[in-house]
Write an enzyme that holds these catalytic residues in place. Structure first.
Site, PDB file in Angstrom:
ATOM      1  N   TYR A 254      -2.543  -1.018  10.361  1.00  0.00           N
ATOM      2  CA  TYR A 254      -2.441  -1.163   8.900  1.00  0.00           C
ATOM      3  C   TYR A 254      -1.092  -0.647   8.397  1.00  0.00           C
ATOM      4  CZ  TYR A 254      -4.127  -0.904   4.018  1.00  0.00           C
ATOM      5  OH  TYR A 254      -4.302  -1.073   2.667  1.00  0.00           O
TER       6      TYR A 254
ATOM      7  N   SER B 106       0.863  -1.186   0.000  1.00  0.00           N
ATOM      8  CA  SER B 106       0.000   0.000   0.000  1.00  0.00           C
ATOM      9  C   SER B 106       0.896   1.231   0.000  1.00  0.00           C
ATOM     10  CB  SER B 106      -0.848  -0.016   1.279  1.00  0.00           C
ATOM     11  OG  SER B 106      -1.425   1.246   1.521  1.00  0.00           O
TER      12      SER B 106
HETATM   13  P1  NAD Z   1     -11.687  -5.885  -0.386  1.00  0.00           P
HETATM   14  O1  NAD Z   1     -12.329  -5.648   0.944  1.00  0.00           O
HETATM   15  O2  NAD Z   1     -12.443  -5.600  -1.609  1.00  0.00           O
HETATM   16  O3  NAD Z   1     -11.149  -7.388  -0.462  1.00  0.00           O
HETATM   17  C1  NAD Z   1     -10.487  -7.987   0.610  1.00  0.00           C
HETATM   18  C2  NAD Z   1     -10.460  -9.469   0.391  1.00  0.00           C
HETATM   19  O4  NAD Z   1      -9.807 -10.088   1.526  1.00  0.00           O
HETATM   20  C3  NAD Z   1     -11.857 -10.104   0.308  1.00  0.00           C
HETATM   21  O5  NAD Z   1     -11.833 -11.169  -0.615  1.00  0.00           O
HETATM   22  C4  NAD Z   1     -12.066 -10.638   1.721  1.00  0.00           C
HETATM   23  O6  NAD Z   1     -13.023 -11.678   1.797  1.00  0.00           O
HETATM   24  C5  NAD Z   1     -10.653 -11.112   2.024  1.00  0.00           C
HETATM   25  N1  NAD Z   1     -10.408 -11.292   3.459  1.00  0.00           N
HETATM   26  C6  NAD Z   1     -10.584 -10.393   4.456  1.00  0.00           C
HETATM   27  N2  NAD Z   1     -10.277 -10.969   5.637  1.00  0.00           N
HETATM   28  C7  NAD Z   1      -9.879 -12.243   5.370  1.00  0.00           C
HETATM   29  C8  NAD Z   1      -9.453 -13.324   6.179  1.00  0.00           C
HETATM   30  N3  NAD Z   1      -9.399 -13.230   7.500  1.00  0.00           N
HETATM   31  N4  NAD Z   1      -9.142 -14.483   5.577  1.00  0.00           N
HETATM   32  C9  NAD Z   1      -9.244 -14.615   4.222  1.00  0.00           C
HETATM   33  N5  NAD Z   1      -9.646 -13.614   3.414  1.00  0.00           N
HETATM   34  C10 NAD Z   1      -9.973 -12.439   3.986  1.00  0.00           C
HETATM   35  O7  NAD Z   1     -10.325  -5.055  -0.323  1.00  0.00           O
HETATM   36  P2  NAD Z   1      -9.302  -4.530  -1.450  1.00  0.00           P
HETATM   37  O8  NAD Z   1      -9.393  -3.051  -1.444  1.00  0.00           O
HETATM   38  O9  NAD Z   1      -9.439  -5.272  -2.720  1.00  0.00           O
HETATM   39  O10 NAD Z   1      -7.923  -4.884  -0.722  1.00  0.00           O
HETATM   40  C11 NAD Z   1      -7.070  -5.912  -1.139  1.00  0.00           C
HETATM   41  C12 NAD Z   1      -5.665  -5.588  -0.667  1.00  0.00           C
HETATM   42  O11 NAD Z   1      -5.253  -4.355  -1.246  1.00  0.00           O
HETATM   43  C13 NAD Z   1      -5.526  -5.417   0.847  1.00  0.00           C
HETATM   44  O12 NAD Z   1      -4.335  -6.009   1.294  1.00  0.00           O
HETATM   45  C14 NAD Z   1      -5.448  -3.925   1.017  1.00  0.00           C
HETATM   46  O13 NAD Z   1      -4.744  -3.547   2.175  1.00  0.00           O
HETATM   47  C15 NAD Z   1      -4.711  -3.530  -0.244  1.00  0.00           C
HETATM   48  N6  NAD Z   1      -4.880  -2.127  -0.623  1.00  0.00           N
HETATM   49  C16 NAD Z   1      -6.111  -1.644  -0.966  1.00  0.00           C
HETATM   50  C17 NAD Z   1      -6.233  -0.316  -1.310  1.00  0.00           C
HETATM   51  C18 NAD Z   1      -7.537   0.279  -1.685  1.00  0.00           C
HETATM   52  O14 NAD Z   1      -7.609   1.507  -1.781  1.00  0.00           O
HETATM   53  N7  NAD Z   1      -8.573  -0.489  -1.933  1.00  0.00           N
HETATM   54  C19 NAD Z   1      -5.108   0.508  -1.302  1.00  0.00           C
HETATM   55  C20 NAD Z   1      -3.881  -0.020  -0.959  1.00  0.00           C
HETATM   56  C21 NAD Z   1      -3.774  -1.350  -0.621  1.00  0.00           C
END
Ligand code: NAD
Length: 261
Positions: free
Chosen positions: A156, A143
């Site tokens: 985080y 991130s």
């Molecule tokens: P999202 O909420 O759409 O998806 C998260 C996924 O993780 C889902 O499939 C959920 O079911 C799964 N998950 C959550 N807890 C879990 C657990 N205990 N065991 C197994 N699976 C689990 O989120 P996203 O935005 O697609 O995020 C994905 C990654 O990207 C994360 O690591 C997040 O930190 C990172 N990220 C996201 C952003 C953003 O702006 N969306 C920015 C930077 C980094």
């Protein structure tokens, strides 16, 4: 279809960025284990779509990554149903927004377990298989918060900084084995994870939804826009290519210029 014959395990791939990774890799012929939570019918539909794109196996493991047994269950399932893991994408993540003095220990522990301990256990589990094949790709969604901080996200920010350290260490340890390990560091990407933190931020900062979007989320982006999950997936796909074999230990920012400031 440059990933025909390759297998991929993608954590947190029932939603958001993880689902986009799965689609991108399936389009190139990879057999895939998806993981995460969600509605059973929607997951079945996602699997059917992945199978039709790749023409090969797509399977689901609903293991909870907060639990080390869940991690092992996923490795076992990948071995049994796909014959092992060539590409590991550590992506599952959650967020909790709260001032440090009130941050609940259970939330801290859960975030560390899902976003740092699980990637460590998965990497530890797949590296021997990758070494045996002389080929592997380890990609972790870090991130912008692996490079900078924001208030009220102590857990985080800590785990994302840790994930880049883990990745660099693994890159060095596997440098002569045909394996690469890299991070992708998005800024804000329009997914349910971002959508869910809007009400918390409204509460902690006493703001309206519009204020949170414009003054908090988009304020960090010089481009004043969010990326789409497919943009992140396109970079991951490139890192799987043979042309990317010399890229290891890197952390790619995809953040509209946020961390260039
Ligand atoms: P999202 O909420 O759409 O998806 C998260 C996924 O993780 C889902 O499939 C959920 O079911 C799964 N998950 C959550 N807890 C879990 C657990 N205990 N065991 C197994 N699976 C689990 O989120 P996203 O935005 O697609 O995020 C994905 C990654 O990207 C994360 O690591 C997040 O930190 C990172 N990220 C996201 C952003 C953003 O702006 N969306 C920015 C930077 C980094």
């Amino acid at each position: 279809m440059f990933l025909k014959g390759k297998t991929a395990l993608i954590t947190g791939s029932t939603s958001g960025i993880g689902a986009a990774y799965a689609t991108a890799l399936a389009r190139e012929g990879a057999a895939i284990v998806i993981n995460g939570f969600g509605d059973a019918a929607e997951i079945e539909a996602q699997l059917a779509e992945l199978r039709s794109l790749s023409g090969t196996t797509a399977t689901f493991c609903g293991a909870d990554l907060a639990n080390p047994q869940g991690v092992q269950q996923m490795l076992d399932q990948a071995a049994a149903e796909l014959g092992g893991v060539d590409i590991l994408i550590n992506n599952a993540g959650i967020q909790h927004v709260c001032p440090v003095e009130d941050f609940p220990l259970e939330k801290w522990d859960q975030i560390v377990a899902i976003m740092l301990t699980a990637p460590f256990l998965l990497i530890r589990g797949v590296v021997p298989q990758m070494k045996a094949k002389g080929w592997g790709r380890i990609i972790s969604t870090a991130s912008a918060h692996s490079l900078t901080a924001s208030p009220n996200k102590s857990a985080y920010v800590s785990v994302k900084h840790g994930l880049t350290g883990l990745t660099k260490t693994v890159a060095l340890e596997t440098a002569r084995d045909g394996i690469t390990a890299n991070c992708i560091s998005p800024g804000y990407v329009w997914t349910p994870l971002v959508e869910k933190q809007i009400p918390d931020t409204m509460k902690t900062r006493n703001m309206t939804r519009e204020q949170v979007l414009n003054e908090v989320l988009l304020a960090s982006s010089p481009q004043r826009s969010m990326a789409m999950p497919e943009e992140i997936a396109a970079l991951a796909l490139f890192l799987c290519r043979d042309e990317a074999k010399s890229i290891t230990g890197a952390n790619y920012s995809v953040d509209g210029g946020w961390t260039a400031q």
